[in-house]
Design a protein around this motif. Structure first.
Motif, PDB file in Angstrom:
ATOM      1  N   VAL A  35       8.096 -10.687  -9.599  1.00  0.00           N
ATOM      2  CA  VAL A  35       6.901 -10.648 -10.458  1.00  0.00           C
ATOM      3  C   VAL A  35       6.040  -9.444 -10.106  1.00  0.00           C
ATOM      4  N   ALA A  36       5.894  -9.160  -8.814  1.00  0.00           N
ATOM      5  CA  ALA A  36       5.102  -8.007  -8.389  1.00  0.00           C
ATOM      6  C   ALA A  36       5.718  -6.712  -8.900  1.00  0.00           C
ATOM      7  N   ALA A  37       7.032  -6.597  -8.809  1.00  0.00           N
ATOM      8  CA  ALA A  37       7.704  -5.381  -9.282  1.00  0.00           C
ATOM      9  C   ALA A  37       7.517  -5.204 -10.788  1.00  0.00           C
ATOM     10  N   VAL A  38       7.642  -6.298 -11.529  1.00  0.00           N
ATOM     11  CA  VAL A  38       7.448  -6.216 -12.983  1.00  0.00           C
ATOM     12  C   VAL A  38       6.001  -5.843 -13.310  1.00  0.00           C
ATOM     13  N   ALA A  39       5.059  -6.425 -12.587  1.00  0.00           N
ATOM     14  CA  ALA A  39       3.647  -6.132 -12.837  1.00  0.00           C
ATOM     15  C   ALA A  39       3.338  -4.663 -12.566  1.00  0.00           C
ATOM     16  N   VAL A  40       3.859  -4.127 -11.469  1.00  0.00           N
ATOM     17  CA  VAL A  40       3.619  -2.716 -11.148  1.00  0.00           C
ATOM     18  C   VAL A  40       4.262  -1.822 -12.198  1.00  0.00           C
ATOM     19  N   THR A  41       5.445  -2.188 -12.652  1.00  0.00           N
ATOM     20  CA  THR A  41       6.113  -1.405 -13.703  1.00  0.00           C
ATOM     21  C   THR A  41       5.271  -1.388 -14.981  1.00  0.00           C
ATOM     22  N   PHE A  42       4.720  -2.535 -15.337  1.00  0.00           N
ATOM     23  CA  PHE A  42       3.899  -2.624 -16.543  1.00  0.00           C
ATOM     24  C   PHE A  42       2.626  -1.779 -16.398  1.00  0.00           C
ATOM     25  N   VAL A  43       1.975  -1.867 -15.240  1.00  0.00           N
ATOM     26  CA  VAL A  43       0.773  -1.059 -15.004  1.00  0.00           C
ATOM     27  C   VAL A  43       1.114   0.433 -15.044  1.00  0.00           C
ATOM     28  N   MET A  44       2.247   0.798 -14.466  1.00  0.00           N
ATOM     29  CA  MET A  44       2.666   2.201 -14.498  1.00  0.00           C
ATOM     30  C   MET A  44       2.870   2.675 -15.934  1.00  0.00           C
ATOM     31  N   MET A  45       3.478   1.828 -16.749  1.00  0.00           N
ATOM     32  CA  MET A  45       3.695   2.185 -18.150  1.00  0.00           C
ATOM     33  C   MET A  45       2.361   2.412 -18.870  1.00  0.00           C
ATOM     34  N   LEU A  46       1.408   1.511 -18.659  1.00  0.00           N
ATOM     35  CA  LEU A  46       0.101   1.668 -19.280  1.00  0.00           C
ATOM     36  C   LEU A  46      -0.609   2.923 -18.787  1.00  0.00           C
ATOM     37  N   HIS A  47      -0.504   3.187 -17.499  1.00  0.00           N
ATOM     38  CA  HIS A  47      -1.152   4.360 -16.915  1.00  0.00           C
ATOM     39  C   HIS A  47      -0.593   5.646 -17.512  1.00  0.00           C
ATOM     40  N   ILE A  48       0.716   5.733 -17.569  1.00  0.00           N
ATOM     41  CA  ILE A  48       1.349   6.943 -18.107  1.00  0.00           C
ATOM     42  C   ILE A  48       1.016   7.113 -19.581  1.00  0.00           C
ATOM     43  N   ILE A  68       0.141   9.552  -8.377  1.00  0.00           N
ATOM     44  CA  ILE A  68       0.099   8.087  -8.302  1.00  0.00           C
ATOM     45  C   ILE A  68       1.456   7.492  -8.659  1.00  0.00           C
ATOM     46  N   VAL A  69       2.074   8.052  -9.699  1.00  0.00           N
ATOM     47  CA  VAL A  69       3.399   7.561 -10.096  1.00  0.00           C
ATOM     48  C   VAL A  69       4.416   7.836  -8.998  1.00  0.00           C
ATOM     49  N   GLN A  70       4.402   9.036  -8.459  1.00  0.00           N
ATOM     50  CA  GLN A  70       5.417   9.446  -7.488  1.00  0.00           C
ATOM     51  C   GLN A  70       5.249   8.760  -6.131  1.00  0.00           C
ATOM     52  N   LEU A 147      -5.325  12.148  -2.731  1.00  0.00           N
ATOM     53  CA  LEU A 147      -4.902  10.761  -2.911  1.00  0.00           C
ATOM     54  C   LEU A 147      -4.139  10.285  -1.672  1.00  0.00           C
ATOM     55  N   PRO A 148      -4.581   9.228  -1.000  1.00  0.00           N
ATOM     56  CA  PRO A 148      -3.844   8.735   0.174  1.00  0.00           C
ATOM     57  C   PRO A 148      -2.439   8.285  -0.212  1.00  0.00           C
ATOM     58  N   ALA A 149      -1.464   8.704   0.579  1.00  0.00           N
ATOM     59  CA  ALA A 149      -0.079   8.319   0.318  1.00  0.00           C
ATOM     60  C   ALA A 149       0.538   7.545   1.477  1.00  0.00           C
ATOM     61  N   TRP A 150      -0.117   7.534   2.619  1.00  0.00           N
ATOM     62  CA  TRP A 150       0.480   6.923   3.808  1.00  0.00           C
ATOM     63  C   TRP A 150       0.728   5.421   3.693  1.00  0.00           C
ATOM     64  N   PRO A 151      -0.083   4.637   2.943  1.00  0.00           N
ATOM     65  CA  PRO A 151       0.210   3.189   2.919  1.00  0.00           C
ATOM     66  C   PRO A 151       1.602   2.843   2.401  1.00  0.00           C
ATOM     67  N   THR A 152       2.062   3.564   1.389  1.00  0.00           N
ATOM     68  CA  THR A 152       3.364   3.209   0.816  1.00  0.00           C
ATOM     69  C   THR A 152       4.516   3.548   1.749  1.00  0.00           C
ATOM     70  N   TYR A 153       4.285   4.382   2.762  1.00  0.00           N
ATOM     71  CA  TYR A 153       5.340   4.669   3.728  1.00  0.00           C
ATOM     72  C   TYR A 153       5.748   3.409   4.490  1.00  0.00           C
ATOM     73  N   PHE A 154       4.872   2.446   4.591  1.00  0.00           N
ATOM     74  CA  PHE A 154       5.196   1.209   5.298  1.00  0.00           C
ATOM     75  C   PHE A 154       6.098   0.307   4.465  1.00  0.00           C
ATOM     76  N   LEU A 155       6.271   0.626   3.188  1.00  0.00           N
ATOM     77  CA  LEU A 155       7.222  -0.136   2.388  1.00  0.00           C
ATOM     78  C   LEU A 155       8.653   0.077   2.867  1.00  0.00           C
ATOM     79  N   VAL A 156       8.944   1.249   3.404  1.00  0.00           N
ATOM     80  CA  VAL A 156      10.311   1.552   3.846  1.00  0.00           C
ATOM     81  C   VAL A 156      10.747   0.607   4.968  1.00  0.00           C
ATOM     82  N   PRO A 157      10.023   0.533   6.091  1.00  0.00           N
ATOM     83  CA  PRO A 157      10.472  -0.399   7.134  1.00  0.00           C
ATOM     84  C   PRO A 157      10.417  -1.860   6.696  1.00  0.00           C
ATOM     85  N   LEU A 158       9.449  -2.229   5.863  1.00  0.00           N
ATOM     86  CA  LEU A 158       9.369  -3.615   5.410  1.00  0.00           C
ATOM     87  C   LEU A 158      10.574  -3.981   4.543  1.00  0.00           C
ATOM     88  N   ALA A 159      10.909  -3.097   3.602  1.00  0.00           N
ATOM     89  CA  ALA A 159      12.028  -3.380   2.711  1.00  0.00           C
ATOM     90  C   ALA A 159      13.342  -3.428   3.480  1.00  0.00           C
TER      91      ALA A 159
END
Length: 206
Positions: A35-48, A68-70, A147-159
């Protein structure tokens, strides 16, 4: 990740499922991830879309849309998708050799391959953790923007930690449970393999 399709998802082996059971065993944590992945995809679509409209008709594009997208949307969708796809057994797999193995060899081969995938995912998790800590220390930003980018780097070890746990559990199951006649996790693929096997057996008897 590419490994033989297997009953390695979080649920019963593929051979124990009904052919039309495409939903797999329901799990709240995986449902939340999807659900989170779908929600982020939808928000990204609206943003773009909003950025394109504002740029075209008002000459006022939204700032840092590309960054932000990248650095935010795509990593979140990708890494959440890795975990959800492994749960559903929907990673790309090559079963040509595995399906031709003798029945006695399938269990050890599957267990060894899954153990190797587990070790590889653990290595990526460790390396990703080091990189995430470094990005946090230097407060890494997205490109030349602020734009801060460091938070998403923690997705790598978590995933990859999640994948490590999934592969480890799948390796244990493969070692202690008999491998189904067809190890494909996708019901449609399993049905096709059964039909091909039946056709081959019929041809061999004739």
């Amino acid at each position: 990740m590419s490994a033989p399709s297997h009953p390695a998802t979080d649920g019963p082996p593929a051979g124990d499922r009904a052919p039309d059971d495409s939903s797999r065993t329901f799990r709240l944590d995986v449902a939340v991830i999807e659900v989170a992945a779908v929600a982020v995809t939808f928000v990204m679509m609206l943003h773009i879309t909003a950025n394109a409209l504002l740029r075209s008709f008002a000459d006022r594009p939204m700032p840092n849309t590309l960054e932000i997208v990248q650095y935010w949307y795509l990593p979140i969708v990708a890494f959440l998708g890795f975990v959800a796809a492994q749960h559903r057994g929907q990673h790309i797999a090559a079963d040509l050799l595995f399906e031709r193995l003798p029945e006695a060899a399938r269990r050890p081969v599957l267990a060894v391959v899954l153990a190797a995938c587990c070790a590889l995912a653990a290595g990526f998790a460790w390396f990703g953790w080091q990189e995430a800590l470094h990005a946090y220390e230097i407060r890494k930003t997205a490109g030349v923007s602020d734009l801060p980018a460091w938070p998403t780097y923690f997705l790598v070890p978590l995933a990859f930690a999640g994948l490590t746990a999934q592969f480890a559990a799948a390796a244990v199951r493969a070692a202690v449970r008999p491998v189904a006649e067809h190890a494909a996790a996708d019901p449609d693929e399993a049905a096709v393999l059964r039909e091909l096997s039946a056709a081959e057996n019929k041809e061999a008897r004739s």
